[in-house]
Design a protein around this motif. Structure first.
Motif, mmCIF file in Angstrom:
data_model
loop_
_atom_site.group_PDB
_atom_site.id
_atom_site.type_symbol
_atom_site.label_atom_id
_atom_site.label_comp_id
_atom_site.label_asym_id
_atom_site.label_seq_id
_atom_site.Cartn_x
_atom_site.Cartn_y
_atom_site.Cartn_z
ATOM 1 N N THR A 1 1.038 -1.308 0.029
ATOM 2 C CA THR A 1 -0.129 -0.150 -0.060
ATOM 3 C C THR A 1 0.736 1.120 -0.151
ATOM 4 N N LEU A 2 2.190 1.199 0.266
ATOM 5 C CA LEU A 2 3.151 2.258 0.116
ATOM 6 C C LEU A 2 4.300 1.628 -0.608
ATOM 7 N N ASP A 3 5.024 2.625 -1.352
ATOM 8 C CA ASP A 3 6.044 2.143 -2.301
ATOM 9 C C ASP A 3 7.262 1.818 -1.559
ATOM 10 N N HIS A 4 7.725 2.401 -0.566
ATOM 11 C CA HIS A 4 8.927 2.236 -0.132
ATOM 12 C C HIS A 4 9.163 2.900 1.290
ATOM 13 N N VAL A 5 10.020 2.694 2.077
ATOM 14 C CA VAL A 5 10.405 3.220 3.302
ATOM 15 C C VAL A 5 11.504 4.461 3.150
ATOM 16 N N VAL A 6 11.219 5.405 3.847
ATOM 17 C CA VAL A 6 12.537 6.226 3.764
ATOM 18 C C VAL A 6 12.963 6.268 5.069
ATOM 19 N N GLN B 1 18.308 -2.972 11.120
ATOM 20 C CA GLN B 1 18.249 -4.116 11.736
ATOM 21 C C GLN B 1 16.505 -4.455 12.002
ATOM 22 N N MET B 2 15.626 -3.212 12.020
ATOM 23 C CA MET B 2 14.148 -3.623 11.968
ATOM 24 C C MET B 2 13.771 -3.910 10.635
ATOM 25 N N LEU B 3 14.370 -3.273 9.677
ATOM 26 C CA LEU B 3 13.786 -3.529 8.439
ATOM 27 C C LEU B 3 14.272 -5.010 8.023
ATOM 28 N N ALA B 4 15.283 -5.556 8.277
ATOM 29 C CA ALA B 4 15.680 -6.966 8.349
ATOM 30 C C ALA B 4 14.840 -7.855 8.933
ATOM 31 N N ALA B 5 14.717 -7.828 10.201
ATOM 32 C CA ALA B 5 13.720 -8.438 10.924
ATOM 33 C C ALA B 5 12.193 -8.498 10.345
ATOM 34 N N PHE B 6 11.548 -7.485 10.078
ATOM 35 C CA PHE B 6 10.411 -7.486 9.263
ATOM 36 C C PHE B 6 10.477 -8.282 7.925
ATOM 37 N N ILE C 1 14.756 3.996 0.608
ATOM 38 C CA ILE C 1 15.649 5.089 0.439
ATOM 39 C C ILE C 1 16.141 5.480 1.138
ATOM 40 N N VAL C 2 17.267 5.972 1.140
ATOM 41 C CA VAL C 2 17.833 6.845 2.479
ATOM 42 C C VAL C 2 17.906 8.451 2.078
ATOM 43 N N GLY C 3 17.242 9.153 3.040
ATOM 44 C CA GLY C 3 17.048 10.395 2.911
ATOM 45 C C GLY C 3 17.950 11.288 4.138
#
Length: 334
Positions: A210-215, A271-276, A287-289
């Motif tokens: 429902t969303l394209d990517h995490v910033v 680490q949170m991203l990898a866990a999810f 993407i990194v902002g």
């Protein structure tokens, strides 16, 4: 006990309501539904087998609050109503001070007039600001670095002053770190209106498509991988901390005290991203902002005081948090 939950239809409040009802308390929820909806009440009832009383009203309406306190014969209040996003507070500081600081003044006035002087306040680890040392204990100096944190700190100062002026008050301020996860039933979880401001629900919506990517706001912090480190704690552990604090209120002599609710260790954004990704088996694009104003590099708790005085400690793991959050996301048919 007859307990009023302001903001009780929200993410944390709904989990507290389920636990309190399960313990045999009578629960009244007071919420203007600005970041929740009425369907939460039915899901609370389905889990607990009991229906809380509900008032659709704003915490800044002190007269309405007083009426609810009197008519419901409330004995203790858990105050959760308020705005809670760091980034949003930087853009809209006046709204945060109106909702959070004016709101607690309104509540305290109503409680004082109704002679209800037992209160648990939903505070935040943001009151500590940039850590001078880690882990953060309750004696660490407070110096909030963003409007959200300053509203919580101002509220704590007001509560301390109230308690010092009248020793009949019993107040606990619970400084949350980063609640994530969901109820094991899959019926309650973090479901903010609009685009999420917090990492976990954002990850879930990206994983669900429902969303394209995490910033990711900054990857150049002085941390293990350059991303911000936070003390993520399961929302059910947070709810149980409130139940423990409610019991402690009736047993103590001090009118005011503060407690950290955290796990005692931190995880980075990566680490949170990898866990999810592991629990969902879905690759989550990001993407990194630039760094977000008001954020700090690392923040995690010392929890010794809560263990000593409340008999409480977080039990659930990071995997528990991610699995329950993903289960909630997959079962969102409401």
């Amino acid at each position: 006990m007859r307990i009023l939950l302001t903001g009780g239809a929200g993410y944390i409040g709904s989990h507290i309501a389920v636990l309190l009802l399960g313990l045999g308390h009578e629960v009244t929820i007071y919420d203007n539904l600005s970041n929740s909806d009425r369907s939460v009440l039915g899901r609370i009832s389905k889990i607990a087998g009991k229906t809380p009383d509900f008032f659709d009203a704003d915490v800044n309406d002190s007269d309405v609050l007083e009426g609810v306190l009197r008519n419901q014969n409330i004995e203790s209040v858990i105050h959760l109503a308020g705005l809670k996003a760091v980034g949003e507070s930087v853009s809209y500081p006046l709204e945060y001070f109106k909702n959070n600081v004016s709101g607690i003044i309104s509540l305290l006035g109503a409680m004082n007039r109704a002679n209800v002087k037992s209160l648990i306040f939903s505070s935040s680890a943001t009151v500590y600001g940039n850590p001078s040392y880690l882990p953060l204990d309750e004696e660490h100096p407070t110096c909030a670095v963003n409007p959200y944190g300053r509203t919580k700190l101002h509220c704590e100062e007001i509560l301390s002053d109230i308690a010092n002026s009248d020793s009949s008050w019993r107040i606990s301020s619970l400084r949350y770190f980063n609640p994530v996860g969901a109820h094991d039933s899959g019926l309650l979880g973090d479901n903010p209106s609009g685009k999420p401001n917090n990492l976990a629900p954002y990850l879930m919506r990206v994983a669900a498509g429902t969303l394209d990517h995490v910033v990711i706001f900054g990857d150049d912090y002085e941390t293990l991988d350059g991303t911000g480190v936070r003390d993520y704690i399961h929302v059910v552990d947070v709810a149980e901390g409130h139940c423990a604090a409610l019991t402690e209120l009736g047993d103590r002599e001090l009118p005011f005290n503060v407690f950290n609710l955290g796990t005692g260790y931190g995880h980075s954004v990566f680490q949170m991203l990898a866990a999810f990704e592991n629990v969902s088996t879905i690759k989550i694009p990001y993407i990194v902002g630039p760094r977000r104003p008001g954020d700090v590099a690392s923040c995690f708790a010392s929890t010794e005081k809560a263990t000593e005085f409340l008999g409480w400690a977080a039990k659930k793991t990071l995997k528990d948090m991610c699995l329950s959050a993903w289960n909630f996301q997959k079962n969102r048919s409401f």
